[in-house]
Scaffold this motif. Structure first.
Motif, PDB file in Angstrom:
ATOM      1  N   SER A   1       0.762  -1.003  -0.193  1.00 18.95           N
ATOM      2  CA  SER A   1      -0.305  -0.183   0.205  1.00 18.95           C
ATOM      3  C   SER A   1       1.241   1.543  -0.344  1.00 18.95           C
ATOM      4  N   GLY A   2       1.955   1.232   0.981  1.00 23.93           N
ATOM      5  CA  GLY A   2       2.826   2.375   1.252  1.00 23.93           C
ATOM      6  C   GLY A   2       2.571   3.309   1.245  1.00 23.93           C
ATOM      7  N   GLY A   3       1.508   3.112   2.406  1.00 22.57           N
ATOM      8  CA  GLY A   3       0.748   4.574   3.370  1.00 22.57           C
ATOM      9  C   GLY A   3       1.502   3.653   4.381  1.00 22.57           C
ATOM     10  N   GLY A   4       1.928   2.882   5.075  1.00 22.23           N
ATOM     11  CA  GLY A   4       2.084   2.662   6.396  1.00 22.23           C
ATOM     12  C   GLY A   4       2.223   1.516   7.552  1.00 22.23           C
ATOM     13  N   ALA A   5       0.614   1.822   6.661  1.00 22.38           N
ATOM     14  CA  ALA A   5      -0.566   0.762   7.814  1.00 22.38           C
ATOM     15  C   ALA A   5      -1.010  -0.328   7.310  1.00 22.38           C
ATOM     16  N   ASP A   6       0.443  -1.193   6.336  1.00 22.00           N
ATOM     17  CA  ASP A   6      -0.010  -2.133   5.578  1.00 22.00           C
ATOM     18  C   ASP A   6       1.578  -3.721   6.062  1.00 22.00           C
ATOM     19  N   GLY A   7       2.910  -2.717   7.517  1.00 25.24           N
ATOM     20  CA  GLY A   7       4.165  -3.260   7.399  1.00 25.24           C
ATOM     21  C   GLY A   7       4.043  -3.730   5.823  1.00 25.24           C
ATOM     22  N   LEU A   8       5.791  -4.940   6.112  1.00 28.04           N
ATOM     23  CA  LEU A   8       6.643  -4.930   5.058  1.00 28.04           C
ATOM     24  C   LEU A   8       6.756  -6.497   5.664  1.00 28.04           C
ATOM     25  N   THR A   9       6.520  -6.984   4.052  1.00 26.74           N
ATOM     26  CA  THR A   9       7.221  -8.204   3.822  1.00 26.74           C
ATOM     27  C   THR A   9       8.402  -8.708   2.856  1.00 26.74           C
ATOM     28  N   PHE A  10       9.115  -8.945   4.285  1.00 25.60           N
ATOM     29  CA  PHE A  10      10.764  -9.513   3.903  1.00 25.60           C
ATOM     30  C   PHE A  10      10.960 -10.259   3.308  1.00 25.60           C
ATOM     31  N   GLY A  11      11.740 -10.925   1.996  1.00 33.26           N
ATOM     32  CA  GLY A  11      12.933 -11.954   2.113  1.00 33.26           C
ATOM     33  C   GLY A  11      14.060 -12.656   2.724  1.00 33.26           C
ATOM     34  N   LYS A  12      14.083 -13.663   2.681  1.00 31.94           N
ATOM     35  CA  LYS A  12      15.167 -14.426   3.803  1.00 31.94           C
ATOM     36  C   LYS A  12      16.153 -13.278   3.647  1.00 31.94           C
ATOM     37  N   GLY A  13      16.799 -13.037   3.622  1.00 33.12           N
ATOM     38  CA  GLY A  13      17.636 -12.739   2.940  1.00 33.12           C
ATOM     39  C   GLY A  13      18.745 -13.212   2.254  1.00 33.12           C
ATOM     40  N   THR A  14      19.917 -12.610   2.097  1.00 35.74           N
ATOM     41  CA  THR A  14      21.495 -12.989   2.093  1.00 35.74           C
ATOM     42  C   THR A  14      22.628 -12.103   2.639  1.00 35.74           C
ATOM     43  N   HIS A  15      23.455 -13.497   3.633  1.00 34.03           N
ATOM     44  CA  HIS A  15      24.359 -13.529   4.131  1.00 34.03           C
ATOM     45  C   HIS A  15      25.562 -13.256   3.609  1.00 34.03           C
ATOM     46  N   LEU A  16      26.113 -11.399   2.889  1.00 38.38           N
ATOM     47  CA  LEU A  16      26.735 -11.769   2.367  1.00 38.38           C
ATOM     48  C   LEU A  16      28.554 -11.706   3.694  1.00 38.38           C
ATOM     49  N   ILE A  17      29.375 -11.997   3.377  1.00 39.47           N
ATOM     50  CA  ILE A  17      30.457 -11.924   3.383  1.00 39.47           C
ATOM     51  C   ILE A  17      31.700 -11.196   2.514  1.00 39.47           C
ATOM     52  N   ILE A  18      32.656 -10.299   3.467  1.00 40.99           N
ATOM     53  CA  ILE A  18      33.555  -9.131   2.795  1.00 40.99           C
ATOM     54  C   ILE A  18      35.100 -10.522   3.472  1.00 40.99           C
ATOM     55  N   GLN A  19      35.529 -10.706   2.332  1.00 40.63           N
ATOM     56  CA  GLN A  19      37.480 -11.164   2.668  1.00 40.63           C
ATOM     57  C   GLN A  19      38.209 -10.147   2.945  1.00 40.63           C
ATOM     58  N   PRO A  20      38.589  -9.986   3.971  1.00 40.58           N
ATOM     59  CA  PRO A  20      39.476  -8.548   3.983  1.00 40.58           C
ATOM     60  C   PRO A  20      41.206  -9.801   3.166  1.00 40.58           C
TER      61      PRO A  20
END
Lengths: 113, 115
Positions: free
Chosen positions: A94-113
Motif C-alpha cells: 500500500s505504501g501508506g505505512g499501514a500494512d507493514g513490510l513483507t521481507f525476504g529471507k535475506g542474503t548473508h554477505l561476507i567480505i574477506q579482507p
C-alpha cells in the motif's frame, strides 16, 4: 505468503570487489526497500525505491527495480569489511505505512579482507 | 536504533506463562509494528498499529495480542507462551515519508526463549 526471495542466500567476496544481490517478489508493489542487519542487531534501512522508479543510488549502493519481472537488485560497489552483514529486501503493497513490510529471507554477505 | 527501545532485551520463560514485550519510541511516529525473526523465515509481521488504540493483525498473529494506549508505547503480549514462539522479536516504527512511501526504523530486538 507474498514473501520476497533473495538470491543468493550467501555470498563471499574479496574486499574491494562489487557485491550484487537479487530479490524477486510475487505481486504488485508500491515500493521496495533494502535493509542491512549486522549480527545480533536490528535492521537498518538502506534505500527505498518506488514502483515508478527504475534505478536509485545512495553512496556506494545502487538499486534497480524491474516491475515487469517483479525483481530488484542491490549492488554494493568497492566493498569493505564493514559491509559484512545480512541484506533483506522488503516490499510494501500500500505504501501508506499501514500494512507493514513483507521481507525476504535475506542474503548473508561476507567480505574477506 | 534511533529513538526506539525494547524491553526486556532477553527473556526466558516457561511454556504456558503470559509474556509482555514493550516497545517505546521517542520519535512521535504514527505507525508501529511487531515482527518476529526466525532462521529460514526472515522477518514476519505479527501485528501493527496505525494510531493510539488502532491495531490490526499481520501474517502470524495467532497467539499474540497487542495494545497501544499511548503514541510512544506498543505492547506485544503472548497470552500463553509456547515453544514455537521462541524467536527474536523486533519492533519498528514509521512516520511520514515522501510521496506516501514509508521506511521503517527498527529497535534492537528482544530474544525470547520459551522452555
Amino acid at each position: 505468503s507474498q514473501q520476497g526471495e533473495e538470491d543468493p542466500q550467501a555470498l563471499s567476496i574479496q574486499e574491494g570487489e562489487n557485491a550484487t544481490m537479487n530479490c524477486s517478489y510475487k505481486t504488485s508493489i508500491n515500493n521496495l526497500q533494502w535493509y542491512r542487519q549486522n549480527s545480533g542487531r536490528g535492521l537498518v534501512h538502506l534505500i527505498l525505491i518506488r514502483s515508478n522508479e527504475r534505478e536509485k543510488h545512495s553512496g556506494r549502493l545502487r538499486v534497480t527495480l524491474d516491475t515487469s519481472k517483479k525483481s530488484s537488485s542491490l549492488l554494493i560497489t568497492a566493498s569493505r569489511a564493514a559491509d559484512t552483514a545480512s541484506y533483506f529486501c522488503a516490499t510494501s503493497y500500500s505504501g501508506g505505512g499501514a500494512d507493514g513490510l513483507t521481507f525476504g529471507k535475506g542474503t548473508h554477505l561476507i567480505i574477506q579482507p | 536504533d534511533a529513538g526506539i527501545t525494547q524491553s526486556p532485551r532477553h527473556k526466558v520463560t516457561e511454556t504456558g506463562t503470559p509474556v509482555t514485550l514493550r516497545c517505546h519510541q521517542t520519535e512521535n511516529h504514527r505507525y508501529m509494528y511487531w515482527y518476529r525473526q526466525d532462521p529460514g523465515h526472515g522477518l514476519r509481521l505479527i501485528h501493527y498499529s496505525y494510531g493510539v488504540k488502532d491495531t490490526d493483525k499481520g501474517e502470524v498473529s495467532d497467539g499474540y495480542s497487542v495494545s497501544r494506549s499511548k503514541t510512544e508505547d506498543f505492547l506485544l503480549t503472548l497470552e500463553s507462551a509456547t515453544s514455537s514462539q521462541t524467536s527474536v522479536y523486533f519492533c519498528a516504527i514509521s512516520g511520514a515519508g515522501t510521496s506516501g512511501s514509508y521506511e521503517q526504523y527498527f529497535g534492537p530486538g528482544t530474544r525470547l526463549t520459551v522452555t
